[in-house]
Design an enzyme around this catalytic site. Structure first.
Site, PDB file in Angstrom:
ATOM      1  N   TYR A 144       0.862  -1.191   0.000  1.00 45.62           N
ATOM      2  CA  TYR A 144       0.000   0.000   0.000  1.00 45.62           C
ATOM      3  C   TYR A 144       0.892   1.233   0.000  1.00 45.62           C
ATOM      4  CZ  TYR A 144      -3.407   3.448   1.799  1.00 45.62           C
ATOM      5  OH  TYR A 144      -4.206   4.552   1.980  1.00 45.62           O
ATOM      6  N   ASP A 239       9.283   3.297  -0.669  1.00 46.47           N
ATOM      7  CA  ASP A 239       8.227   3.952   0.106  1.00 46.47           C
ATOM      8  C   ASP A 239       8.514   3.675   1.585  1.00 46.47           C
ATOM      9  OD1 ASP A 239       4.572   3.766   0.233  1.00 46.47           O
ATOM     10  OD2 ASP A 239       6.064   4.859   1.408  1.00 46.47           O
ATOM     11  N   LYS A 267       4.671   9.863   8.633  1.00 43.67           N
ATOM     12  CA  LYS A 267       4.537   9.293   9.980  1.00 43.67           C
ATOM     13  C   LYS A 267       5.585   9.844  10.968  1.00 43.67           C
ATOM     14  CE  LYS A 267       2.359   5.166   8.016  1.00 43.67           C
ATOM     15  NZ  LYS A 267       0.971   5.081   8.497  1.00 43.67           N
TER      16      LYS A 267
HETATM   17  P1  KE4 Z   1      -0.888   8.636   4.573  1.00 49.48           P
HETATM   18  O1  KE4 Z   1      -1.455   9.332   3.332  1.00 49.48           O
HETATM   19  O2  KE4 Z   1      -1.929   7.784   5.277  1.00 49.48           O
HETATM   20  O3  KE4 Z   1      -0.173   9.603   5.508  1.00 49.48           O
HETATM   21  O4  KE4 Z   1       0.257   7.632   4.061  1.00 49.48           O
HETATM   22  C1  KE4 Z   1      -0.054   6.676   3.091  1.00 49.48           C
HETATM   23  C2  KE4 Z   1       0.950   5.534   3.187  1.00 49.48           C
HETATM   24  C3  KE4 Z   1       1.939   5.444   2.219  1.00 49.48           C
HETATM   25  N1  KE4 Z   1       2.868   4.462   2.250  1.00 49.48           N
HETATM   26  C4  KE4 Z   1       2.857   3.531   3.242  1.00 49.48           C
HETATM   27  C5  KE4 Z   1       3.900   2.463   3.252  1.00 49.48           C
HETATM   28  C6  KE4 Z   1       1.874   3.581   4.255  1.00 49.48           C
HETATM   29  O5  KE4 Z   1       1.869   2.640   5.239  1.00 49.48           O
HETATM   30  C7  KE4 Z   1       0.891   4.593   4.232  1.00 49.48           C
HETATM   31  C8  KE4 Z   1      -0.224   4.679   5.253  1.00 49.48           C
HETATM   32  N2  KE4 Z   1      -0.303   3.594   6.165  1.00 49.48           N
HETATM   33  C9  KE4 Z   1      -1.623   3.295   6.706  1.00 49.48           C
HETATM   34  C10 KE4 Z   1      -1.469   2.070   7.622  1.00 49.48           C
HETATM   35  N3  KE4 Z   1      -1.608   0.878   6.889  1.00 49.48           N
HETATM   36  C11 KE4 Z   1      -2.206   4.474   7.410  1.00 49.48           C
HETATM   37  C12 KE4 Z   1      -3.447   4.166   8.239  1.00 49.48           C
HETATM   38  C13 KE4 Z   1      -4.706   4.594   7.521  1.00 49.48           C
HETATM   39  O6  KE4 Z   1      -4.827   4.432   6.302  1.00 49.48           O
HETATM   40  O7  KE4 Z   1      -5.595   5.098   8.250  1.00 49.48           O
END
Ligand code: KE4
Length: 427
Positions: A144, A239, A267
């Site tokens: 993801y 990523d 994060k």
């Molecule tokens: P955000 O747009 O949520 O800040 O980041 C997206 C993203 C991009 N790349 C990786 C490897 C990520 O894990 C994420 C976001 N992670 C999720 C947890 N699986 C955030 C939690 C959510 O979607 O509420």
């Protein structure tokens, strides 16, 4: 545990917001029941709106590596708030955070701050497409990279494995530009690059996967990706939104000694406030507006409060012994969970890299999407609730990483392992 107030709030929330939440995974669809509403975090602990306390292994999905309400972070944000929440103009904090990132992440020579991981990955792919003049990207099944259209794509069928939309609203024409291969399968990558390398702008990968639950890269996988991308003139994007500053000071790329062309982050670098970033080779980043022609922008990019939290967080992480402490606590926890499962004959595979871990309810190895999908999600859901009722808050999905913070100590590990033993007995 009585969670009446949470459930009442959830009832109201569902009338106001889609699914009652502002991000889908929070809705407990993966484990059943109503989500818990929290009102206070403190170190490794959360208190919900009914006054119940939990040891927290979500940590806001990764940002809270120092634990909740870490005093230097609270003080930095409070002080920043008194000087102004946003200028929409350059301010010193942006320079300091950019410097900390460029000095710490091996391959990042220049960086652009944004406000989320999705913005970072979306911009990084646009940069790769603009820099190479190619339209396609290669990602890995189950990884993801945020909610950008080009990532919400599932593996197509057939030889071309043309991407198919994984969400309504993603145009098929766009989805077709996203190719997918299995994680940890270097042969599949080599075959795809040989066949489609001329069309590929980039390969984007979670160097340690968190979004299928934790998947560990096989020996030589990441270095193999690097070699193949170099050979085919395809840019390699790590990523590190989840792994950056989490797995080591310089992230997964430092841990595994592999230098991507571009890195996305998020994060931890925001210390719990909204910060994302993408960066890498100077010649590539020079193509980003206004220095170059590839456009990307954001009203709150480099926000003073968010960068204040990020700076305080990264400075704390730079202290000697930080990652060794995280490793020791995380190892003790993971080994304790595995031993408890073995003690009662529950088939369990615990994957862990540093302070990222997942307990898969399967006795078989888990190293890619299909093997992760073998896990018994119903049993995970029961385990989740048994722990929740004993004051331990895991990510509400079998396919997510759990996180240990520097605030987790002996007491939290003991509390957790006692609850785990009781939960296994109750399964
Ligand atoms: P955000 O747009 O949520 O800040 O980041 C997206 C993203 C991009 N790349 C990786 C490897 C990520 O894990 C994420 C976001 N992670 C999720 C947890 N699986 C955030 C939690 C959510 O979607 O509420």
């Amino acid at each position: 545990m009585d969670r009446t107030t949470s459930s009442t709030l959830f009832g109201r929330a569902r009338t106001l917001m889609p699914g009652g939440v502002n991000s889908p995974v929070r809705a407990f669809r993966g484990v059943g029941g109503d989500p818990v509403f929290f009102r206070q975090g403190e170190g490794a602990w959360l208190t919900d709106v009914d006054g119940n306390r939990y040891v927290d292994y979500v940590g806001s999905w990764g940002p809270l590596i120092l634990g909740h309400c870490f005093p230097p972070v609270v003080e930095a944000v409070t002080a920043a708030a008194r000087t102004g929440s946003s200028f929409g103009a350059p301010h010193p904090g942006e320079v300091e955070l950019a410097e900390l990132i460029c000095q710490t992440v091996p391959s990042v020579e220049k960086v652009r701050l944004v406000s989320s991981g999705t913005e970072a990955t979306t911009a990084a792919v646009r940069l790769a497409r603009g820099a190479t003049g190619r339209d396609c990207l290669l990602k890995f099944e189950g990884c993801y990279h945020g909610a950008g259209d080009s990532f919400l794509v599932k593996a197509g069928s057939g030889v071309e494995t043309l991407g198919l939309p994984d969400s309504p609203g993603v145009p098929a024409a766009l989805a077709q530009l996203t190719l997918t291969v299995p994680f940890n399968d270097l042969g599949a990558v080599e075959a795809m690059l040989s066949k489609r390398g001329r069309d590929l702008a980039c390969v984007i990968v979670e160097p340690v996967v968190g979004n299928m639950g934790v998947l560990v890269p096989k020996a030589g996988f990441l270095s193999g990706l690097r070699e193949l991308c170099t050979r085919h003139g395809v840019l390699l994007i790590f990523d590190e939104v989840m792994t950056g500053f989490r797995l080591a000071k310089g992230g997964a790329q430092a841990l595994y000694g592999v230098a991507p062309d571009l890195t996305t982050m998020g994060k931890v670098i925001g210390g719990g406030l909204p910060v994302g970033a993408y960066g890498g080779r100077k010649d590539l980043m020079a193509k980003i507006a206004p220095e170059g022609p590839i456009y990307q922008a954001g009203t709150l990019s480099g926000n003073p409060l968010a960068v204040a939290a990020g700076i305080a967080c990264l400075k704390e992480l730079a202290r000697p012994g930080t990652y060794e402490r995280l490793e020791a606590t995380s190892r003790r926890l993971a080994e304790g969970i595995a031993a408890a499962a073995a003690g009662v004959g529950v088939p369990l595979t615990v994957n862990r890299v540093g302070s990222m871990w997942t307990a898969f309810f399967t006795g078989l190895p888990v190293f890619d999407y299909p093997t992760a999908k073998r896990a018994d999600t119903a049993r995970f859901g029961r385990f989740f609730h048994e722990l929740l009722d004993r004051g331990v808050y895991l990510p509400p999905s079998q396919f997510e990483s759990a996180f240990v913070s520097l605030a987790h100590g002996e007491a939290e590990i003991a509390h957790t392992l006692l609850a785990v033993k009781q939960a296994f007995a109750a399964l």
